[in-house]
Design a protein around this motif. Structure first.
Motif, PDB file in Angstrom:
ATOM      1  N   GLN A 187       0.827  -1.215   0.000  1.00  0.00           N
ATOM      2  CA  GLN A 187       0.000   0.000   0.000  1.00  0.00           C
ATOM      3  C   GLN A 187       0.861   1.265   0.000  1.00  0.00           C
ATOM      4  OE1 GLN A 187      -2.361  -0.932   3.458  1.00  0.00           O
ATOM      5  NE2 GLN A 187      -4.057  -1.748   2.237  1.00  0.00           N
ATOM      6  N   LYS A 188       1.922   1.258   0.805  1.00  0.00           N
ATOM      7  CA  LYS A 188       2.822   2.415   0.882  1.00  0.00           C
ATOM      8  C   LYS A 188       3.536   2.612  -0.456  1.00  0.00           C
ATOM      9  CE  LYS A 188       5.429   5.559   3.058  1.00  0.00           C
ATOM     10  NZ  LYS A 188       5.973   6.275   1.907  1.00  0.00           N
ATOM     11  N   THR A 189       3.939   1.514  -1.087  1.00  0.00           N
ATOM     12  CA  THR A 189       4.637   1.595  -2.376  1.00  0.00           C
ATOM     13  C   THR A 189       3.708   2.122  -3.463  1.00  0.00           C
ATOM     14  OG1 THR A 189       6.013  -0.279  -1.707  1.00  0.00           O
ATOM     15  CG2 THR A 189       6.024   0.295  -4.041  1.00  0.00           C
ATOM     16  N   ILE A 190       2.449   1.659  -3.467  1.00  0.00           N
ATOM     17  CA  ILE A 190       1.455   2.156  -4.437  1.00  0.00           C
ATOM     18  C   ILE A 190       1.286   3.668  -4.264  1.00  0.00           C
ATOM     19  CG2 ILE A 190      -1.010   2.165  -5.004  1.00  0.00           C
ATOM     20  CD1 ILE A 190      -0.977  -0.888  -4.525  1.00  0.00           C
ATOM     21  N   GLU A 191       1.206   4.089  -3.026  1.00  0.00           N
ATOM     22  CA  GLU A 191       1.063   5.522  -2.724  1.00  0.00           C
ATOM     23  C   GLU A 191       2.272   6.307  -3.255  1.00  0.00           C
ATOM     24  OE1 GLU A 191       1.324   8.275   1.250  1.00  0.00           O
ATOM     25  OE2 GLU A 191       0.206   6.391   1.434  1.00  0.00           O
ATOM     26  N   ASP A 192       3.480   5.795  -3.002  1.00  0.00           N
ATOM     27  CA  ASP A 192       4.699   6.467  -3.465  1.00  0.00           C
ATOM     28  C   ASP A 192       4.751   6.527  -4.995  1.00  0.00           C
ATOM     29  OD1 ASP A 192       5.490   6.788  -0.846  1.00  0.00           O
ATOM     30  OD2 ASP A 192       6.900   5.098  -0.859  1.00  0.00           O
ATOM     31  N   LEU A 193       4.382   5.417  -5.651  1.00  0.00           N
ATOM     32  CA  LEU A 193       4.402   5.368  -7.118  1.00  0.00           C
ATOM     33  C   LEU A 193       3.396   6.344  -7.715  1.00  0.00           C
ATOM     34  CD1 LEU A 193       4.719   1.499  -7.650  1.00  0.00           C
ATOM     35  CD2 LEU A 193       6.508   3.211  -8.055  1.00  0.00           C
ATOM     36  N   TYR A 194       2.239   6.480  -7.050  1.00  0.00           N
ATOM     37  CA  TYR A 194       1.221   7.420  -7.520  1.00  0.00           C
ATOM     38  C   TYR A 194       1.730   8.860  -7.385  1.00  0.00           C
ATOM     39  CZ  TYR A 194      -2.958  10.298  -7.647  1.00  0.00           C
ATOM     40  OH  TYR A 194      -3.866  11.280  -7.954  1.00  0.00           O
ATOM     41  N   LEU A 195       2.328   9.168  -6.234  1.00  0.00           N
ATOM     42  CA  LEU A 195       2.826  10.525  -5.991  1.00  0.00           C
ATOM     43  C   LEU A 195       3.979  10.890  -6.930  1.00  0.00           C
ATOM     44  CD1 LEU A 195       2.669  10.627  -2.083  1.00  0.00           C
ATOM     45  CD2 LEU A 195       1.153  11.789  -3.705  1.00  0.00           C
ATOM     46  N   LYS A 196       4.737   9.874  -7.369  1.00  0.00           N
ATOM     47  CA  LYS A 196       5.837  10.124  -8.308  1.00  0.00           C
ATOM     48  C   LYS A 196       5.344  10.201  -9.753  1.00  0.00           C
ATOM     49  CE  LYS A 196       9.499   7.991  -5.547  1.00  0.00           C
ATOM     50  NZ  LYS A 196      10.425   6.850  -5.411  1.00  0.00           N
ATOM     51  N   GLY A 197       4.060   9.899  -9.976  1.00  0.00           N
ATOM     52  CA  GLY A 197       3.483   9.998 -11.318  1.00  0.00           C
ATOM     53  C   GLY A 197       3.694   8.777 -12.189  1.00  0.00           C
ATOM     54  N   TYR A 198       4.005   7.622 -11.582  1.00  0.00           N
ATOM     55  CA  TYR A 198       4.255   6.404 -12.351  1.00  0.00           C
ATOM     56  C   TYR A 198       2.990   5.576 -12.577  1.00  0.00           C
ATOM     57  CZ  TYR A 198       9.147   7.417 -11.211  1.00  0.00           C
ATOM     58  OH  TYR A 198      10.370   8.010 -11.068  1.00  0.00           O
ATOM     59  N   ILE A 199       1.981   5.815 -11.756  1.00  0.00           N
ATOM     60  CA  ILE A 199       0.716   5.092 -11.934  1.00  0.00           C
ATOM     61  C   ILE A 199      -0.456   6.059 -11.807  1.00  0.00           C
ATOM     62  CG2 ILE A 199       1.591   2.864 -11.078  1.00  0.00           C
ATOM     63  CD1 ILE A 199       0.136   3.416  -8.425  1.00  0.00           C
ATOM     64  N   ASN A 200      -1.574   5.665 -12.421  1.00  0.00           N
ATOM     65  CA  ASN A 200      -2.832   6.404 -12.293  1.00  0.00           C
ATOM     66  C   ASN A 200      -3.806   5.537 -11.506  1.00  0.00           C
ATOM     67  OD1 ASN A 200      -2.019   8.644 -13.959  1.00  0.00           O
ATOM     68  ND2 ASN A 200      -2.270   7.308 -15.726  1.00  0.00           N
ATOM     69  N   VAL A 201      -4.731   6.196 -10.834  1.00  0.00           N
ATOM     70  CA  VAL A 201      -5.732   5.478 -10.045  1.00  0.00           C
ATOM     71  C   VAL A 201      -7.104   5.774 -10.646  1.00  0.00           C
ATOM     72  CG1 VAL A 201      -6.756   5.186  -7.758  1.00  0.00           C
ATOM     73  CG2 VAL A 201      -4.306   5.690  -7.972  1.00  0.00           C
ATOM     74  N   LEU A 202      -7.876   4.711 -10.877  1.00  0.00           N
ATOM     75  CA  LEU A 202      -9.185   4.851 -11.511  1.00  0.00           C
ATOM     76  C   LEU A 202     -10.236   4.096 -10.701  1.00  0.00           C
ATOM     77  CD1 LEU A 202     -10.741   5.716 -14.199  1.00  0.00           C
ATOM     78  CD2 LEU A 202     -10.230   3.412 -14.995  1.00  0.00           C
ATOM     79  N   ARG A 203     -11.328   4.767 -10.363  1.00  0.00           N
ATOM     80  CA  ARG A 203     -12.409   4.080  -9.662  1.00  0.00           C
ATOM     81  C   ARG A 203     -13.293   3.415 -10.700  1.00  0.00           C
ATOM     82  NH1 ARG A 203     -14.495   3.354  -4.946  1.00  0.00           N
ATOM     83  NH2 ARG A 203     -13.044   4.705  -3.859  1.00  0.00           N
ATOM     84  N   ASP A 204     -13.473   2.095 -10.562  1.00  0.00           N
ATOM     85  CA  ASP A 204     -14.261   1.303 -11.498  1.00  0.00           C
ATOM     86  C   ASP A 204     -15.388   0.632 -10.711  1.00  0.00           C
ATOM     87  OD1 ASP A 204     -15.167  -0.105 -13.657  1.00  0.00           O
ATOM     88  OD2 ASP A 204     -13.540  -1.579 -13.659  1.00  0.00           O
ATOM     89  N   GLY A 205     -16.532   1.330 -10.629  1.00  0.00           N
ATOM     90  CA  GLY A 205     -17.642   0.815  -9.810  1.00  0.00           C
ATOM     91  C   GLY A 205     -17.246   0.830  -8.341  1.00  0.00           C
ATOM     92  N   ASP A 206     -17.271  -0.352  -7.734  1.00  0.00           N
ATOM     93  CA  ASP A 206     -16.935  -0.466  -6.315  1.00  0.00           C
ATOM     94  C   ASP A 206     -15.441  -0.679  -6.070  1.00  0.00           C
ATOM     95  OD1 ASP A 206     -19.570  -0.161  -5.645  1.00  0.00           O
ATOM     96  OD2 ASP A 206     -19.978  -2.317  -5.575  1.00  0.00           O
ATOM     97  N   GLU A 207     -14.687  -0.879  -7.139  1.00  0.00           N
ATOM     98  CA  GLU A 207     -13.256  -1.164  -6.927  1.00  0.00           C
ATOM     99  C   GLU A 207     -12.362  -0.080  -7.526  1.00  0.00           C
ATOM    100  OE1 GLU A 207     -12.690  -5.028  -8.638  1.00  0.00           O
ATOM    101  OE2 GLU A 207     -12.886  -4.309 -10.685  1.00  0.00           O
TER     102      GLU A 207
END
Length: 200
Positions: free
Chosen positions: A41-61
């Motif tokens: 979870q911490k790594t996902i957060e760091d990768l998002y803040l560095k701009g390496y991943i995007n986060v998309l809400r798809d229904g409930d997930e």
């Protein structure tokens, strides 16, 4: 150049390999064998803040999607890993052909084949530096490290050229600076003996 940590690379590769549709957190459960939930979870957060991943809400997930730049760099990495395997298979075939040649021809032919392999590896490294090297270079170098331990380190001396007098003097000077004059003198004596032996 700062490389991504092994943990960051593991998580980012897991996300990137899912392609443009991305991956949910539950789909990354295989990472639980090597990383804790908190660490993922911490790594996902760091990768998002560095701009390496995007986060998309798809229904409930929630889906995590590697950026196009990251996915392009993975294409490049996988292609160069494929080329490396292909070159190693070709090397194996050529070695079999070379073994049928006369002794004098073998050394020259073998040296040429090895130079082609190392040239290809050098080109791959330069190519990987073009796009997101923080991820691709350490991943490629991990593959090379395994190969080097197995057999590349044993082949390198076969194609090394003799050092010029200028290179020897520079090398001795560096040894003297970082390891002391005594060791520099010992190495200088050894190199001189080897040079004399090669001339005979």
């Amino acid at each position: 150049m700062d490389f991504l940590s092994k943990r960051e690379r593991l998580v980012l590769l897991a996300i990137a390999q899912a392609g443009p549709s991305g991956v949910t957190y539950s789909q990354m459960s295989t990472l639980n064998y090597v990383l804790s939930k908190e660490s993922i979870q911490k790594t996902i957060e760091d990768l998002y803040l560095k701009g390496y991943i995007n986060v998309l809400r798809d229904g409930d997930e929630v889906r995590y999607i590697a950026t196009k730049n990251v996915r392009n760099s993975i294409i490049n990495l996988e292609f160069h890993k494929y080329k490396l395997i292909k070159n190693l298979n070709e090397l194996k075939k050529k070695v079999e052909e070379i073994s049928k040649m006369e002794k004098q021809q073998q050394a020259v032919a073998f040296k040429g084949v090895l130079k082609d392999l190392f040239s290809s590896i050098s080109f791959s490294i330069l190519s990987l530096m073009d796009e997101f090297p923080a991820l691709t270079l350490p991943e490629y170098l991990d593959v090379l490290e395994g190969l080097n331990k197995e057999f590349l380190s044993k082949l390198t001396p076969l194609i090394q050229e003799s050092m010029s007098e200028d290179e020897i003097n520079t090398f001795i000077s560096l040894v003297s600076k970082y390891r002391g004059e005594k060791e520099a003198e010992e190495i200088k004596t050894t190199l001189q003996k080897l040079s004399e032996k090669n001339k005979q």
